[in-house]
Write a protein that holds these residues in place. Structure first.
Motif, PDB file in Angstrom:
ATOM      1  N   TYR A  16       0.871  -1.184   0.000  1.00 44.72           N
ATOM      2  CA  TYR A  16       0.000   0.000   0.000  1.00 44.72           C
ATOM      3  C   TYR A  16       0.899   1.222   0.000  1.00 44.72           C
ATOM      4  CZ  TYR A  16      -3.181   3.680   1.478  1.00 44.72           C
ATOM      5  OH  TYR A  16      -3.903   4.847   1.551  1.00 44.72           O
ATOM      6  N   TYR A  18       0.714   5.386  -0.264  1.00 46.67           N
ATOM      7  CA  TYR A  18      -0.095   6.599  -0.270  1.00 46.67           C
ATOM      8  C   TYR A  18       0.783   7.766  -0.694  1.00 46.67           C
ATOM      9  CZ  TYR A  18      -2.856  10.555   1.352  1.00 46.67           C
ATOM     10  OH  TYR A  18      -3.551  11.730   1.414  1.00 46.67           O
ATOM     11  N   TYR A  19       0.312   8.564  -1.648  1.00 43.92           N
ATOM     12  CA  TYR A  19       1.131   9.628  -2.220  1.00 43.92           C
ATOM     13  C   TYR A  19       0.524  11.014  -1.980  1.00 43.92           C
ATOM     14  CZ  TYR A  19       3.191   5.884  -5.110  1.00 43.92           C
ATOM     15  OH  TYR A  19       3.809   4.757  -5.556  1.00 43.92           O
ATOM     16  N   LYS A  42      -3.625  13.882  -4.068  1.00 49.32           N
ATOM     17  CA  LYS A  42      -3.651  12.686  -3.227  1.00 49.32           C
ATOM     18  C   LYS A  42      -3.962  11.459  -4.087  1.00 49.32           C
ATOM     19  CE  LYS A  42      -5.362  15.229   0.810  1.00 49.32           C
ATOM     20  NZ  LYS A  42      -6.476  15.345   1.798  1.00 49.32           N
ATOM     21  N   TYR A  44      -3.244   6.792  -4.283  1.00 47.37           N
ATOM     22  CA  TYR A  44      -2.671   5.603  -3.643  1.00 47.37           C
ATOM     23  C   TYR A  44      -2.614   4.442  -4.620  1.00 47.37           C
ATOM     24  CZ  TYR A  44      -7.401   3.608  -3.152  1.00 47.37           C
ATOM     25  OH  TYR A  44      -8.658   3.099  -3.403  1.00 47.37           O
ATOM     26  N   LYS A  74      -7.398  10.458  -5.659  1.00 45.60           N
ATOM     27  CA  LYS A  74      -8.464  10.905  -4.767  1.00 45.60           C
ATOM     28  C   LYS A  74      -8.878  12.337  -5.104  1.00 45.60           C
ATOM     29  CE  LYS A  74      -9.715   8.966  -1.578  1.00 45.60           C
ATOM     30  NZ  LYS A  74     -10.892   8.078  -1.431  1.00 45.60           N
TER      31      LYS A  74
END
Length: 198
Positions: A16, A18-19, A42, A44, A74
């Motif tokens: 996983y 997340y960026y 945002k 991922y 997102k």
């Protein structure tokens, strides 16, 4: 997780990521043909990678792998100022690979491999014009090694048939607004080569 035995190898990897400000392809190309990228606020990538290898005999080996993933931006602003979650461009949810290797002679190796890529979008707003269909492509390759002699160097003859079953598929392209351009891939083709080691 890795499980390893002389004739069997299994592995599983869950990830996983997340960026913030991930750099992603836009689906556009510049005047030189390079991919134009942009930052998204945002996003991922979540997935699992599974692989297995089995060698029941010295002359036979099989390998298979599959990746299942969810690659999401997102809150991207799309048409009509709508904000929604979208799939990251050029990020298929499923990819797979399988290979069978035969070694009928000590110097001769034959590989048959197949790869699968699920449908994917060229653009981050996921419009239908940017959707690339899934595809399956298979290749067949062979190599024969001649050992180094007193006079002659070591020689390896190689040959490969790409796209063995002549699949018609598109793996890439570009899109500008709703104008999409597709890059069809070559049908069946072959390559041959010689490696010489002194």
């Amino acid at each position: 997780y890795v499980y390893s035995r002389p004739s069997l190898n299994l592995s599983a990897n869950v990830y996983y990521m997340y960026y913030r400000d991930q750099l992603v392809p836009t689906g556009r190309l510049d005047d030189s043909g390079y991919v134009i990228r942009t930052n998204v606020d945002k996003s991922y990538r979540l997935g699992i990678e599974l692989a297995a290898g089995y060698r029941p005999f010295k002359w036979l080996e099989g390998n298979i792998s599959i990746t299942l993933s969810d690659n999401v931006i997102k809150g991207l602003m799309v048409e009509d100022n709508l904000i929604k979650d979208t799939h990251i461009s050029y990020s298929p949810a499923v990819t797979g690979f399988a290979q069978i290797s035969f070694i009928p002679l000590k110097a001769l190796k034959i590989d048959f491999d197949t790869r699968y890529v699920a449908e994917q979008y060229m653009s981050n707003n996921n419009i239908k014009e940017s959707l690339l269909d899934d595809y399956i492509v298979s290749d067949l390759s062979m190599s024969y090694d001649f050992k180094k002699g007193r006079i002659l160097p070591a020689i390896c003859l190689r040959g490969k048939i790409n796209n063995l079953f002549n699949a018609m598929y598109i793996s890439n392209g570009a899109i500008y607004d709703r104008d999409a351009y597709y890059f069809p891939q070559a049908g069946i083709n072959f390559m041959m080569g010689i490696d010489i080691k002194f």
